[in-house]
Design a protein around this motif. Sequence first.
Motif, PDB file in Angstrom:
ATOM      1  N   MET A   1     -33.136 -42.649   8.967  1.00  0.00           N
ATOM      2  CA  MET A   1     -33.610 -42.923  10.286  1.00  0.00           C
ATOM      3  C   MET A   1     -33.187 -42.147  11.081  1.00  0.00           C
ATOM      4  N   GLN A   2     -33.642 -41.683  12.157  1.00  0.00           N
ATOM      5  CA  GLN A   2     -33.107 -40.595  13.130  1.00  0.00           C
ATOM      6  C   GLN A   2     -31.856 -41.438  14.052  1.00  0.00           C
ATOM      7  N   LYS A   3     -30.712 -40.635  14.324  1.00  0.00           N
ATOM      8  CA  LYS A   3     -29.797 -41.146  15.121  1.00  0.00           C
ATOM      9  C   LYS A   3     -30.387 -41.617  16.346  1.00  0.00           C
TER      10      LYS A   3
ATOM     11  N   ILE B   1     -29.990 -42.563  20.385  1.00  0.00           N
ATOM     12  CA  ILE B   1     -29.336 -41.919  21.496  1.00  0.00           C
ATOM     13  C   ILE B   1     -29.045 -42.857  22.626  1.00  0.00           C
TER      14      ILE B   1
ATOM     15  N   LEU C   1     -20.384 -39.989  21.051  1.00  0.00           N
ATOM     16  CA  LEU C   1     -20.613 -38.397  21.658  1.00  0.00           C
ATOM     17  C   LEU C   1     -22.019 -38.524  22.612  1.00  0.00           C
TER      18      LEU C   1
ATOM     19  N   GLN D   1     -21.120 -33.738  24.634  1.00  0.00           N
ATOM     20  CA  GLN D   1     -21.428 -32.686  24.048  1.00  0.00           C
ATOM     21  C   GLN D   1     -21.710 -31.364  24.691  1.00  0.00           C
TER      22      GLN D   1
ATOM     23  N   LEU E   1     -25.708 -25.840  22.908  1.00  0.00           N
ATOM     24  CA  LEU E   1     -25.581 -27.411  22.838  1.00  0.00           C
ATOM     25  C   LEU E   1     -26.303 -27.758  21.461  1.00  0.00           C
ATOM     26  N   GLU E   2     -27.543 -27.304  21.399  1.00  0.00           N
ATOM     27  CA  GLU E   2     -28.143 -27.406  20.118  1.00  0.00           C
ATOM     28  C   GLU E   2     -27.403 -27.600  18.700  1.00  0.00           C
TER      29      GLU E   2
ATOM     30  N   TYR F   1     -25.234 -30.504  18.993  1.00  0.00           N
ATOM     31  CA  TYR F   1     -26.034 -31.657  18.463  1.00  0.00           C
ATOM     32  C   TYR F   1     -26.432 -31.777  16.938  1.00  0.00           C
ATOM     33  N   GLY F   2     -27.040 -30.848  16.494  1.00  0.00           N
ATOM     34  CA  GLY F   2     -27.138 -30.599  15.031  1.00  0.00           C
ATOM     35  C   GLY F   2     -26.233 -31.182  14.321  1.00  0.00           C
TER      36      GLY F   2
ATOM     37  N   THR G   1     -25.680 -34.919  14.430  1.00  0.00           N
ATOM     38  CA  THR G   1     -26.607 -35.802  13.797  1.00  0.00           C
ATOM     39  C   THR G   1     -26.766 -35.746  12.374  1.00  0.00           C
ATOM     40  N   PHE G   2     -26.109 -34.554  11.928  1.00  0.00           N
ATOM     41  CA  PHE G   2     -26.307 -34.454  10.554  1.00  0.00           C
ATOM     42  C   PHE G   2     -25.352 -35.509   9.734  1.00  0.00           C
TER      43      PHE G   2
ATOM     44  N   LEU H   1     -23.714 -41.705  18.500  1.00  0.00           N
ATOM     45  CA  LEU H   1     -24.385 -41.219  19.392  1.00  0.00           C
ATOM     46  C   LEU H   1     -24.356 -42.260  20.822  1.00  0.00           C
TER      47      LEU H   1
ATOM     48  N   ALA I   1     -31.028 -19.880  21.340  1.00  0.00           N
ATOM     49  CA  ALA I   1     -30.719 -20.999  20.480  1.00  0.00           C
ATOM     50  C   ALA I   1     -30.734 -22.341  20.879  1.00  0.00           C
TER      51      ALA I   1
ATOM     52  N   ALA J   1     -32.304 -27.553  13.855  1.00  0.00           N
ATOM     53  CA  ALA J   1     -32.577 -28.771  12.879  1.00  0.00           C
ATOM     54  C   ALA J   1     -31.582 -29.744  13.276  1.00  0.00           C
ATOM     55  N   ASN J   2     -32.165 -31.033  13.738  1.00  0.00           N
ATOM     56  CA  ASN J   2     -31.508 -32.176  13.999  1.00  0.00           C
ATOM     57  C   ASN J   2     -31.837 -33.392  12.989  1.00  0.00           C
ATOM     58  N   ASN J   3     -30.940 -34.184  12.645  1.00  0.00           N
ATOM     59  CA  ASN J   3     -30.686 -35.285  11.715  1.00  0.00           C
ATOM     60  C   ASN J   3     -30.557 -34.470  10.194  1.00  0.00           C
ATOM     61  N   ARG J   4     -30.910 -35.613   9.428  1.00  0.00           N
ATOM     62  CA  ARG J   4     -30.916 -34.905   8.204  1.00  0.00           C
ATOM     63  C   ARG J   4     -31.889 -35.596   7.035  1.00  0.00           C
TER      64      ARG J   4
ATOM     65  N   ASP K   1     -35.236 -37.140   7.551  1.00  0.00           N
ATOM     66  CA  ASP K   1     -35.463 -37.207   8.945  1.00  0.00           C
ATOM     67  C   ASP K   1     -35.417 -36.210   9.896  1.00  0.00           C
TER      68      ASP K   1
ATOM     69  N   ALA L   1     -31.532 -30.022  21.483  1.00  0.00           N
ATOM     70  CA  ALA L   1     -30.464 -30.933  21.771  1.00  0.00           C
ATOM     71  C   ALA L   1     -31.159 -32.470  22.210  1.00  0.00           C
TER      72      ALA L   1
END
Lengths: 164, 582
Positions: A1-3, A5, A48, A53, A64-65, A68-69, A72-73, A79, B163, B167-170, B173, B179
């Motif tokens: 599932m995606q986190k 926000i 967060l 962030q 920022l990305e 964020y990456g 979410t990993f 979040l 940038a 890749a977001n989440n894992r 997903d 962001a």
Amino acid sequence: MQKRISTLPFQGTKEQQEQLFKVIDENGGKNGSVMPILQKAQEIYGYLPIEVQTMIAEKMDVPLEEIYGVSTFYSLFALTPKGKYNVSVCMGTACYVKGAADVLGKICEVLGIQPEECTQDGKFSITECRCIGACGLAPVMTVNDDVYGRVSVSEVEDILSKYE
Amino acid sequence: MYQIKINGMPFSVPEGSTILEAARFAGIKIPTLCFLKDLNEIGACRVCVVEVKGARSLVAACVHPVNEGMEIFTNTPRVIESRKTTLQLLLSVHDRKCLSCVRNGTCELQQLCAELGVDIDDKLDGEKPASVPDTSTAHLVRNNAKCVLCRRCVAACERQHVAVIGANNRGFDTQIGCAFNLPLAEVSCVSCGQCIVSCPTGALVERDQTAELLAAINDPEKYVVVQTAPSIRATLGECFDMPVGTNVKGKMVAALRRLGVDKVFDTDFGADLTIMEEAHEFIHRVKTGGVLPMITSCSPGWVKFCEHYFPDLLPNVSTCKSPQQMTGAMLKTWYAEKNGIDPKNIVSVSIMPCTAKKFEIDREDQDAAGDGIQDVDIVLTTREIGRLLKQCNIDFVHLPDEEFDPAMGISTGAGAIFGATGGVMEAALRTAADTIFGAPLENIEYHEVRGTQDYKEATYNFDGLEVKVAVVSGLENANTLLEKVRAGESDCQFIEIMCCPGGCVNGGGQPTQPAEVRNFTDLKALRAKALYEEDENLPFRKSHESPIIKQVYEEYLQAPGSHIAHQILHTTFVKRSKTVQL
């Protein structure tokens, strides 16, 4: 599932920001320092959100990305904020086969939020958790440190009403 | 040299080669998907796996170095099965609407499946990751349902020092995006499109405006005028399987005419105007103690980068509009007046190597004719015009060569080389030198600023005036130079910056070339060569010698830097934020 926000307004204080900046000053500039800074930031704020962030990204001069990456990993980063009462439902195998999903569904219905969300008043949040080692009591839910075993859907409202 | 064996045959290959390079040397093209040389070397997709004698598992050829005595097998049943399984798994979560996909025919995933005979396997069909296409920007559409998570776009964006995607989440997903799932339009994306040309599939495509052009052509009220950027003639042929670096100027003009547009003009005209204005602005800044170094403003991706990341250096950026906007502005003012056409009825179309141009046309202060009449209405990338010509059944390869329409159609050598890194600088120097000396110079080639290196620097002496210039392309290189400028450590007076590595010939709107070509061909150099050859063979090689340029200044603009020239040909910039506005 995606986190999920957070959509709740950010309530950070000046003191928290000073603490965060101190942490970044102490850990910034080194390769691979994003993780410890995020961990400490979560200790300071409890979660967060984009505001936190962004502060980290700007102060560290990291996109920022990238922050964020990372956030979410790893499952340890959240979040969304936790409420005053965090309602956790065990979704381990024993609880699951004993109907934990129905219990969780009822809690979501009563509180009007989804797992990994917090009510507008900041009072309740819901978490799905892994086995907490009380399989004999399945299905199990906890509210902060209080444990409730053999929970049925019909009991959910009563349990939650104790924390109004 | 190492002595190795590939499929039992002995070869001697250079030390430090990867298995992929060694096999290529031996005449075997190992398939790849995520690998882009010098950009994305992560060995993640497992398409390039090979068997190595003694190795426990299959190894990724793209990143695995060869060593002495290595025995490599590239087509054993184990290798083939592994590649097939990888492709089947990718297909199982892929949006397989391939027939109408713009990358149908140029998709690298499709190509791999065709080569290995892999088709959709129902037994692997199941849940697909949920995603919503991002259509927030003027220049591109991201559709993650077609994403293979190769991260080539992420690497391209990082290389541009932007940038904003990652890749977001894992796991299942995982999604490539910005962001906090922000739309691309809300982050500091510069619209360069390098992500699009890096994408192996249809997950990233330019926002298609071909239908808008067709609608305009079919509207009898509209007077449709097309301009083509200098670099398009060097790349459009690739859309029709012609060799990289073929100059198709004549066929391009002929093809556009056959689409039914009213006039076909050359953006070289705008490039020459840019040079007139920019050279004048530069000399003026030098003589009056203005802000130096002056930096070129032709590349809208670079301009947006400066606005986001170096807003303090905006006074250094030349106030000249880009050649596209200058051509459009002259079209809707001078040309419209001269020919008695209401500018409201003109549809100004440009064919560009660039996706940032799609963003540029909607900027503030890009409407010389007033009343919100945009200088340029529709921007098509090289890829889009290639598609449209195919859709309209134009037999491009067999067309005769035709000339641009005369009013704004004289190409100069100076304009032509705008498409390659260093070209704007060289063109400006040709005009600046003649202006300073007050006489036409014989030697007009400035070889020091040519070539595809990251950073070029040269010093010239014009009649006692020493001019130090620098040329960079690719925003990572621009960032390095600008940090120096910001710190006061650069003594250059004039800087050319192009957003895309190698300049417009390698722009984000240019035809996509598959990794197997990109990794082993210097596209930038081959395409640029076509432009420098054109320059050598044109009768006019300096902007100020172009008869049209002389004519428009006499008839309309008076002189470079005049009040009216400022109104029509110059613009303003805005400060933007580097991080998200909360």
